[in-house]
Enzyme design. Structure first.
Site, mmCIF file in Angstrom:
data_model
loop_
_atom_site.group_PDB
_atom_site.id
_atom_site.type_symbol
_atom_site.label_atom_id
_atom_site.label_comp_id
_atom_site.label_asym_id
_atom_site.label_seq_id
_atom_site.Cartn_x
_atom_site.Cartn_y
_atom_site.Cartn_z
ATOM 1 N N LEU A 58 0.831 -1.214 0.000
ATOM 2 C CA LEU A 58 0.000 0.000 0.000
ATOM 3 C C LEU A 58 0.861 1.259 0.000
ATOM 4 C CD1 LEU A 58 -2.642 -1.127 2.647
ATOM 5 C CD2 LEU A 58 -3.047 -0.758 0.214
ATOM 6 N N GLY A 59 2.034 1.169 0.574
ATOM 7 C CA GLY A 59 2.892 2.347 0.603
ATOM 8 C C GLY A 59 4.134 2.091 1.424
ATOM 9 N N GLY A 61 6.847 4.004 4.200
ATOM 10 C CA GLY A 61 7.107 5.131 5.090
ATOM 11 C C GLY A 61 8.584 5.176 5.406
ATOM 12 N N GLY A 63 10.184 4.139 8.026
ATOM 13 C CA GLY A 63 10.779 2.983 8.693
ATOM 14 C C GLY A 63 10.357 1.638 8.133
ATOM 15 N N GLY A 64 9.487 1.579 7.156
ATOM 16 C CA GLY A 64 9.043 0.269 6.695
ATOM 17 C C GLY A 64 8.036 0.340 5.571
ATOM 18 N N VAL A 66 3.914 -0.706 4.220
ATOM 19 C CA VAL A 66 2.543 -1.039 4.601
ATOM 20 C C VAL A 66 1.972 -1.973 3.535
ATOM 21 C CG1 VAL A 66 0.270 -0.147 5.203
ATOM 22 C CG2 VAL A 66 2.299 1.218 5.718
ATOM 23 N N ASP A 174 2.921 15.458 12.774
ATOM 24 C CA ASP A 174 3.242 15.207 11.355
ATOM 25 C C ASP A 174 1.959 15.176 10.516
ATOM 26 O OD1 ASP A 174 4.963 14.924 9.240
ATOM 27 O OD2 ASP A 174 5.391 12.794 9.582
HETATM 28 N N1 LIG Z 1 -4.314 1.645 7.418
HETATM 29 C C1 LIG Z 1 -3.972 1.885 6.144
HETATM 30 N N2 LIG Z 1 -4.818 1.591 5.140
HETATM 31 C C2 LIG Z 1 -4.479 1.844 3.856
HETATM 32 N N3 LIG Z 1 -3.319 2.409 3.477
HETATM 33 C C3 LIG Z 1 -2.428 2.717 4.437
HETATM 34 C C4 LIG Z 1 -2.700 2.467 5.811
HETATM 35 N N4 LIG Z 1 -1.639 2.899 6.536
HETATM 36 C C5 LIG Z 1 -0.762 3.396 5.663
HETATM 37 N N5 LIG Z 1 -1.206 3.276 4.387
HETATM 38 C C6 LIG Z 1 -0.543 3.709 3.159
HETATM 39 O O1 LIG Z 1 0.835 3.504 3.284
HETATM 40 C C7 LIG Z 1 1.530 4.742 3.153
HETATM 41 C C8 LIG Z 1 2.739 4.697 4.074
HETATM 42 O O2 LIG Z 1 2.290 4.825 5.397
HETATM 43 P P1 LIG Z 1 3.254 5.117 6.613
HETATM 44 O O3 LIG Z 1 2.428 5.437 7.790
HETATM 45 O O4 LIG Z 1 4.238 4.027 6.772
HETATM 46 O O5 LIG Z 1 4.187 6.264 6.154
HETATM 47 P P2 LIG Z 1 3.980 7.747 5.551
HETATM 48 O O6 LIG Z 1 3.067 8.488 6.388
HETATM 49 O O7 LIG Z 1 3.644 7.759 4.105
HETATM 50 O O8 LIG Z 1 5.438 8.210 5.541
HETATM 51 P P3 LIG Z 1 6.384 8.729 6.668
HETATM 52 O O9 LIG Z 1 6.799 7.579 7.513
HETATM 53 O O10 LIG Z 1 7.473 9.192 5.813
HETATM 54 O O11 LIG Z 1 5.658 9.803 7.394
HETATM 55 C C9 LIG Z 1 0.498 5.834 3.497
HETATM 56 O O12 LIG Z 1 0.796 7.061 2.901
HETATM 57 C C10 LIG Z 1 -0.786 5.207 2.968
HETATM 58 O O13 LIG Z 1 -0.976 5.534 1.623
#
Ligand SMILES: Nc1ncnc2c1ncn2[C@@H]1O[C@H](COP(=O)(O)OP(=O)(O)OP(=O)(O)O)[C@@H](O)[C@H]1O
Length: 321
Positions: A58-59, A61, A63-64, A66, A174
């Site tokens: 899905l994406g 971030g 540290g890892g 999703v 954030d």
């Molecule tokens: N519960 C969820 N359901 C659907 N998609 C999700 C969910 N959680 C995260 N994602 C997707 O995964 C992406 C990465 O999420 P994550 O919280 O790891 O980091 P981020 O917010 O994009 O980045 P960073 O860690 O740099 O702030 C999100 O932008 C979102 O699109």
């Protein structure tokens, strides 16, 4: 849009076959609930990782990764955030912080955590509700810009989430489009608590520099202002204002469209320029609402509770939305 980050750590992304691994699950040693917050622990379900089938990514971030996963037993879809341990203590601290906060929150406007997992070599994962329409950044890219009624509906939900968090002395730190997740019912939920803080009192100041520079308020961006201390609750409101303006104008609003943010141009825009303003075609209600969020002097900024009563939201949304 490229995001400029400072004092953040390298993204360690390893493609580990996490959810198909048949090793036993080790319960995560979670810290006890702090007495300073009144929120209740999130509901949990018990799903062994062997029952989770990985369907896709899905994406990513800091540290890892999703993953979209499916419970083989119930066919229910979840999001599994996997933080791979590479010996990076900061990343690990962030995920424990995120788990700690997600366990304490129970709001329809905050993404729900169902289960946490830890493997002996350090990999940690959080099973969350799946938000099937992505985040506000992907929504903006799809739609271009948003109208006043659409923006008001989204804003009310984010503010309900923020007033819940702030009322429980949790500062997000954030808030930005990609951390606001959306589902097909157009429900918007706050996610990604890795940089968040829990305060003792709502009047306490914090000094964290974790977060995404582009959405930081002037008092956060300039670490020399006020000895590096600032009111984090009001800092979240500035980030909300930048986020909403981005959704309205269709690009990051503090810099000209298409300009890649770098630290220097962000510092000039955030700390030295006047706050961004809307184009002349924008409604007075929206203009005034964003002015209340984007006051450079935090003492003049409205808080989440006050903003929920703002005429912009009253005009377009019912209070029980
Ligand atoms: N519960 C969820 N359901 C659907 N998609 C999700 C969910 N959680 C995260 N994602 C997707 O995964 C992406 C990465 O999420 P994550 O919280 O790891 O980091 P981020 O917010 O994009 O980045 P960073 O860690 O740099 O702030 C999100 O932008 C979102 O699109």
């Amino acid at each position: 849009m490229a995001i400029v980050r400072h004092q953040r750590h390298i993204n360690l992304r390893l493609a580990l076959p996490y959810v198909t691994d048949r090793r036993p699950r080790f319960p995560l040693p979670l810290p006890p609930l702090a007495s300073t917050t009144t929120a209740v622990a999130a509901s949990t379900v018990t799903i062994p990782t062997t029952e989770l089938e990985r369907l896709g990514v899905l994406g990513h971030g800091d540290g890892g990764t999703v993953y979209k996963v499916q419970d083989k037993c119930t066919s229910k879809i979840y999001a599994l955030k996997v933080i791979h341990d590479g010996g990076d203590e900061t990343t690990r601290r962030k995920v424990y912080k995120e788990i700690d906060i997600l366990r304490k929150t129970d709001s329809p406007h905050v993404v729900r955590c169902y289960e946490t997992y830890e493997k002996p070599w350090g990999e940690v994962a959080i099973l969350m509700e799946y938000m099937d329409a992505g985040n506000l950044d992907t929504l903006r890219r799809k739609k271009g810009t948003l109208s006043d009624p659409e923006l008001a509906g989204i804003t009310r939900q984010i503010l309900k989430g923020l007033s819940y968090l702030h009322g429980n002395k949790i500062i997000h730190l954030d808030i930005k489009p990609s951390n606001l997740l959306v589902n097909d019912k157009m429900q918007v939920k706050i996610a990604d608590f890795g940089g968040s803080m829990i305060m003792d009192r709502t009047s306490d100041l914090c000094n964290s520099y974790v977060g995404t520079c582009a959405y930081m308020s002037p008092e956060r961006f300039d670490p020399n202002a006020n000895g590096g201390n600032y009111n984090g609750f009001l800092a979240d409101i500035w980030s909300l204002g930048v986020t909403l303006m981005e959704l309205y104008v269709g690009h990051f609003p503090l810099l000209p469209a298409g300009k890649k943010p770098d630290w220097l141009s962000l510092m000039c825009a955030i700390c030295f320029d006047d706050p961004p303003t809307l184009p002349p075609t924008a409604s007075d209600e929206l203009r005034n609402f964003l002015e209340c969020c984007l006051q450079k002097d935090p003492s003049k900024r409205w808080n989440a509770f006050q903003l929920l009563e703002h005429p912009f939201l009253i005009k377009y949304t019912a209070k029980d939305d």
